[in-house]
Write a protein that holds these residues in place. Structure first.
Motif, PDB file in Angstrom:
ATOM      1  N   SER A  20      -6.318   6.098   4.232  1.00  0.00           N
ATOM      2  CA  SER A  20      -6.078   7.243   4.000  1.00  0.00           C
ATOM      3  C   SER A  20      -7.427   7.862   4.779  1.00  0.00           C
ATOM      4  O   SER A  20      -8.313   7.376   5.206  1.00  0.00           O
ATOM      5  CB  SER A  20      -6.254   7.682   2.679  1.00  0.00           C
ATOM      6  OG  SER A  20      -7.366   7.470   2.037  1.00  0.00           O
ATOM      7  N   LEU A  21      -7.391   9.539   4.849  1.00  0.00           N
ATOM      8  CA  LEU A  21      -8.761   9.837   5.550  1.00  0.00           C
ATOM      9  C   LEU A  21      -9.586   9.641   4.743  1.00  0.00           C
ATOM     10  O   LEU A  21     -10.913   9.623   5.295  1.00  0.00           O
ATOM     11  CB  LEU A  21      -8.424  11.527   5.730  1.00  0.00           C
ATOM     12  CG  LEU A  21      -9.221  12.444   6.326  1.00  0.00           C
ATOM     13  CD1 LEU A  21      -9.728  11.936   7.688  1.00  0.00           C
ATOM     14  CD2 LEU A  21      -8.887  13.749   6.375  1.00  0.00           C
ATOM     15  N   ALA A  22      -9.933  10.067   3.419  1.00  0.00           N
ATOM     16  CA  ALA A  22     -10.969   9.777   2.454  1.00  0.00           C
ATOM     17  C   ALA A  22     -11.502   8.330   2.589  1.00  0.00           C
ATOM     18  O   ALA A  22     -12.704   8.391   2.439  1.00  0.00           O
ATOM     19  CB  ALA A  22     -10.411  10.100   1.123  1.00  0.00           C
ATOM     20  N   LYS A  58      -8.234   0.875  -2.609  1.00  0.00           N
ATOM     21  CA  LYS A  58      -7.703   1.170  -1.287  1.00  0.00           C
ATOM     22  C   LYS A  58      -8.716   2.069  -0.477  1.00  0.00           C
ATOM     23  O   LYS A  58      -9.097   2.226   0.348  1.00  0.00           O
ATOM     24  CB  LYS A  58      -6.371   1.755  -1.194  1.00  0.00           C
ATOM     25  CG  LYS A  58      -5.189   1.322  -1.690  1.00  0.00           C
ATOM     26  CD  LYS A  58      -3.777   2.030  -1.804  1.00  0.00           C
ATOM     27  CE  LYS A  58      -2.847   1.299  -2.204  1.00  0.00           C
ATOM     28  NZ  LYS A  58      -1.409   2.020  -2.382  1.00  0.00           N
ATOM     29  N   LEU A  59      -9.489   3.061  -1.398  1.00  0.00           N
ATOM     30  CA  LEU A  59     -10.557   3.861  -1.113  1.00  0.00           C
ATOM     31  C   LEU A  59     -11.411   3.149  -0.637  1.00  0.00           C
ATOM     32  O   LEU A  59     -12.112   3.458   0.377  1.00  0.00           O
ATOM     33  CB  LEU A  59     -10.711   4.953  -2.251  1.00  0.00           C
ATOM     34  CG  LEU A  59     -11.530   6.083  -1.902  1.00  0.00           C
ATOM     35  CD1 LEU A  59     -10.609   7.044  -1.021  1.00  0.00           C
ATOM     36  CD2 LEU A  59     -11.821   6.874  -3.031  1.00  0.00           C
ATOM     37  N   ALA A  78     -15.884   4.909   4.732  1.00  0.00           N
ATOM     38  CA  ALA A  78     -16.063   3.644   5.781  1.00  0.00           C
ATOM     39  C   ALA A  78     -17.184   4.235   6.530  1.00  0.00           C
ATOM     40  O   ALA A  78     -17.984   3.416   6.766  1.00  0.00           O
ATOM     41  CB  ALA A  78     -15.065   3.093   6.152  1.00  0.00           C
ATOM     42  N   VAL A  79     -16.970   5.324   7.190  1.00  0.00           N
ATOM     43  CA  VAL A  79     -17.944   5.676   8.149  1.00  0.00           C
ATOM     44  C   VAL A  79     -19.365   6.262   7.345  1.00  0.00           C
ATOM     45  O   VAL A  79     -20.311   5.927   7.843  1.00  0.00           O
ATOM     46  CB  VAL A  79     -17.280   7.270   8.831  1.00  0.00           C
ATOM     47  CG1 VAL A  79     -18.481   7.694   9.461  1.00  0.00           C
ATOM     48  CG2 VAL A  79     -16.082   6.857   9.781  1.00  0.00           C
ATOM     49  N   ASP A 106       0.947  -1.262   0.155  1.00  0.00           N
ATOM     50  CA  ASP A 106      -0.040   0.115   0.140  1.00  0.00           C
ATOM     51  C   ASP A 106       1.029   1.168  -0.015  1.00  0.00           C
ATOM     52  O   ASP A 106       0.272   2.324  -0.761  1.00  0.00           O
ATOM     53  CB  ASP A 106      -1.097   0.063   1.309  1.00  0.00           C
ATOM     54  CG  ASP A 106      -1.924  -1.112   1.152  1.00  0.00           C
ATOM     55  OD1 ASP A 106      -2.114  -1.618   0.081  1.00  0.00           O
ATOM     56  OD2 ASP A 106      -2.377  -1.544   2.385  1.00  0.00           O
ATOM     57  N   LEU A 107       2.032   1.204   0.450  1.00  0.00           N
ATOM     58  CA  LEU A 107       2.695   2.548   0.780  1.00  0.00           C
ATOM     59  C   LEU A 107       3.592   2.609  -0.664  1.00  0.00           C
ATOM     60  O   LEU A 107       3.856   3.726  -0.915  1.00  0.00           O
ATOM     61  CB  LEU A 107       4.003   2.202   1.945  1.00  0.00           C
ATOM     62  CG  LEU A 107       3.043   2.130   3.345  1.00  0.00           C
ATOM     63  CD1 LEU A 107       4.136   1.965   4.251  1.00  0.00           C
ATOM     64  CD2 LEU A 107       2.230   3.411   3.480  1.00  0.00           C
ATOM     65  N   GLU A 108       4.127   1.656  -1.244  1.00  0.00           N
ATOM     66  CA  GLU A 108       5.050   1.667  -2.292  1.00  0.00           C
ATOM     67  C   GLU A 108       4.507   2.113  -3.417  1.00  0.00           C
ATOM     68  O   GLU A 108       3.247   1.627  -3.791  1.00  0.00           O
ATOM     69  CB  GLU A 108       6.134   0.541  -2.512  1.00  0.00           C
ATOM     70  CG  GLU A 108       5.362  -0.539  -2.866  1.00  0.00           C
ATOM     71  CD  GLU A 108       6.315  -1.992  -2.617  1.00  0.00           C
ATOM     72  OE1 GLU A 108       6.026  -2.874  -3.295  1.00  0.00           O
ATOM     73  OE2 GLU A 108       7.623  -1.708  -2.370  1.00  0.00           O
TER      74      GLU A 108
END
Length: 491
Positions: free
Chosen positions: A177-179, A169-170, A184-185, A150-152
């Protein structure tokens, strides 16, 4: 000094070993006296090789097998764990090794590798512990790999693949990430809202009558329901498009639940507008009611956003054996006590036990200590049978509950440990990377400083007949002297 009890044994030729060689080893400050005939039982190990070399090898050859050797004391020194070495010595005396309780299996395996002992000499219980630790390490490695993926950013992937990974990922990884966390919320809120609307819509006071006088949901609740379905549909489509393996995505259990949560809405839409043309209105209404019941599948969508529910599901999955025992106990008890209840109550003129299958319901609610009171025995023997049945029911339910709770605690603790270990491993890797960067930066700075000092020194040498070499004594250097001599003085 720690020492095993001395034992004798016969050599390979059947005669008792007479020429005994003993060596003194110091393991982390603990001294042991070991005998050659015992160590040679396993000649491929380090200790056996050490005792065989002790009589004819030089000190240099002996030091290759140990950390240090004191010729005056004739003592070998090893910087190893003394507690683990006591377990290692069990092999020579008892033929198998037991790990000490509380010791790390992976560290103990490194000790065994150092002493040249194979893992096959471990006892079965210790092998199970080792396999569990290796499985946990493999899971930690998978989590670390997933986090690093996920980072690279891979430069070889195309822009479309990069967008697909970003969308995945989103939608699937709220921690990325924050988005993603916000999505998810919002999805969690829509699931709760949809479930509440489904329940509130069944209240008669909040329902309205249609043109035919039938009670239907309030238009406001239908609008909220439509908004929730639109969100679920968009979410499902985006997750499907961003999946790298779409066939596996479709047949995943959680994705099947997601599909069942949104499918009834569109089927109802089709039946409402087109169903009356191909079937009778009564059949359409029955189909609509059946499909509305399927909306309860939305509550299972909460498991996607709750690690606790996922842990509970996995704990129940590994507790299938205990659940099977519970089902078997209850089935035997229900059949036994329902048959007894039916037989004992036949003598009463107002009996409520009309058949054994009808008595199953009484046995179920009695053994589970629910007791609705709609069916109850009226004879003395029937009441005694009821008393025994609910006592047996309490015992049958209580017996497998503790293992199931144990499995849940183990799974939950393991999940927390794996997550913490994976994050700790990532932090260690980041710290090592920073240290390597700082070392490289320091080396570059030092080399750049060396070049600048040397260049200024060489320039002074070209302008005067004498100069002071760097980090050297005062010396006379002529202009024609080669530059590399000063570099040698520096080094």
């Amino acid at each position: 000094m720690w020492e095993f009890p001395r034992t004798r044994y016969a050599d390979y030729n059947g005669s008792e070993a007479s020429d005994e060689t003993e060596i003194a080893v110091n393991i982390g400050g603990v001294k042991h006296i070991l005998y050659g005939d015992v160590l040679n039982r396993y000649p491929e190990t380090r200790l056996a090789e050490l005792v065989n070399r002790a009589t004819y090898s030089t000190q240099a050859n002996l030091c290759a097998l140990c950390d240090d050797y004191d010729d005056s004391k004739q003592e070998f020194y090893f910087d190893r764990d003394p507690e683990a070495f006591k377990c290692i010595l069990e092999l020579y005396y008892y033929g198998e090794i037991h790990m000490k309780r509380g010791s790390c299996p992976m560290c103990f395996m490194r000790e065994m590798d150092y002493w040249g002992i194979d893992a096959e000499y471990l006892d079965e219980c210790c092998i199970n512990s080792l396999n569990e630790v290796q499985t946990e390490l493999a899971e930690i490695a998978e989590k670390v790999k997933a986090i690093l993926d996920d980072l690279e950013d891979d430069a070889s992937v195309t822009r479309g693949q990069r967008c697909q990974a970003f969308l995945w990922k989103l939608m699937e990884k709220p921690e990325s990430s924050l988005a993603a966390r916000v999505i998810a919320v919002v999805s969690f809120a829509f699931i709760l809202l949809s479930s509440v609307v489904m329940c509130v819509g069944t209240i008669p006071e909040l329902q309205v009558e249609d043109a035919e006088g039938n009670l239907v949901e309030h238009p406001t609740l239908e609008s909220i329901e439509t908004a929730c379905i639109i969100w679920f549909t968009v979410e499902y489509v985006l997750r499907f498009m961003s999946s790298s393996n779409q066939l596996r995505f479709v047949f995943s259990f959680m994705n099947i639940i997601d599909f069942l949560a949104i499918m009834p809405f569109y089927v109802l839409l089709i039946l409402t507008h087109l169903g009356t043309a191909v079937m009778e209105l009564a059949n359409v209404q029955q189909a609509v009611q059946a499909l509305r019941i399927m909306r309860i599948a939305r509550i299972f969508k909460l498991a996607r956003h709750s690690s606790g529910l996922q842990t509970l599901t996995f704990a129940l999955k590994i507790s299938l054996k205990e659940l099977g025992l519970l089902f078997m106990y209850m089935s035997v008890g229900i059949f036994l006590f329902s048959a007894l209840g039916y037989t004992l109550e036949q003598s009463h003129p107002e009996t409520m036990f009309t058949s054994i299958p009808q008595s199953f319901w009484w046995a179920v609610i009695t053994m589970t200590t629910v007791g609705y009171g709609d069916i109850y025995p009226k004879t003395t023997l029937g009441r005694c049978n009821a008393a025994v049945s609910f006592l047996c029911g309490v015992i049958a339910i209580a017996l497998p509950i503790h293992p199931i709770i144990n499995n849940f605690v183990i799974v939950y603790s393991k999940q927390r440990v794996l997550e913490t270990a994976a994050k700790h491993e990532i932090e260690l890797m980041a710290l090592r990377a920073e240290e390597e960067q700082e070392c490289l930066k320091a080396e570059r700075t030092a080399s750049a400083g060396t070049r600048s000092v040397w260049e200024s020194t060489a320039q002074s040498a070209s302008q005067s007949d004498k100069y002071i070499p760097v980090l050297g004594d005062t010396a006379n250097v002529s202009k024609g002297q080669p530059v590399h001599n000063c570099k040698n003085n520096y080094n």
